[in-house]
Write an enzyme that holds these catalytic residues in place. Structure first.
Site: not given
Ligand code: DX5
Ligand code: ZN
Length: 230
Positions: A151-152, A41, A43, A183
């Site tokens: 943001f993670g 994945h 981003d 996600d």
């Protein structure tokens, strides 16, 4: 019949490389391959559609050079159509974008499919599911955000599971398979509920199995899969 064989649900996993420290990337890619993840994945954030700026074209090229794993690109960008060509994709890659960022979401999905890229819409907690209804025939997957994009390490929003169930209902009207990927904050206790609500696949990042670095990834990955498919 499933109950009789008690078959474990096959869950596709896409680790989010923006959650890796730069110096860990090379090791993480090797661990992803060892673990057998379904894709990377990736981003892309432009600092306009979302406040954050993450991985760029240089990171993309470097990571692509390390692996043949398919990429699951996630564009959080204004006018994503203007920058997609700077991230050259391969057949079997997956590419999603937030429909609010472009005037022509339907046409952009058509463009992706014409290049044999699996096309998807990224649906934030505040994005209308009408976009999905209106583009259903062009969708190979939907990226359902359990957090606001940018943001993670954020917390799942309260309404996520009911929105996920609603999206599952819409997707079932299609005459072809549309993969539902969640996600954001896919920790074990949430992922069990997300899978029950209709998710097929999960993006994993800081909040789940990428917080202890690459050395623990394979062990955490197998433990995670075990726990969420019990
Ligand atoms: C957030 C990104 C996600 C994020 C996932 O905008 O799209 O991919 O990196 O990180 P976690 O799993 O920590 O929410
Ligand atoms: Zn993402």
């Amino acid at each position: 019949m499933e109950g009789v064989f008690n078959m474990k649900k096959r869950v596709a996993i896409y680790p989010s490389v923006m959650c890796s420290k730069p110096w860990e990337l090379k090791d993480y890619i090797a661990e992803f391959e060892k673990a057998g993840v379904d894709g990377i994945h990736f981003d892309v954030m432009d600092g306009h559609f979302v406040a954050n700026i993450t991985l760029g074209t240089g990171d993309y090229e470097a990571i692509r050079s390390l692996t043949d794993l398919p990429f699951n690109l996630h564009f959080m960008a204004e006018q994503p159509e203007k920058i997609m060509s700077y991230f050259p994709m391969r057949e079997n890659d997956m590419c999603s974008f937030h429909p609010e960022g472009t005037r022509q979401p339907y046409m952009l999905l058509q463009m992706l499919r014409n290049q044999n890229i699996k096309a998807g819409l990224a649906i934030s907690p505040d994005t209308s599911v009408d976009y999905i209804e209106n583009c259903l025939e062009l969708l190979d997957f939907i990226l359902v955000m359990a957090v606001a994009p940018g943001f993670g390490g954020q917390k799942m929003v309260p309404g996520h599971l009911s929105k996920l169930a609603k999206i599952k209902e819409i997707v079932e009207k299609a005459d072809h398979k549309i993969e539902i990927i969640v996600d954001g904050n896919t920790i074990v206790e949430h992922s069990i509920k997300m899978l029950a609500a209709g998710a097929d696949s999960l993006v994993v990042g800081t909040s789940s199995i990428m917080k202890q670095g690459p050395v623990k990834f394979v062990e955490n990955y197998h433990h995670y899969l075990e726990e969420i498919t019990k």
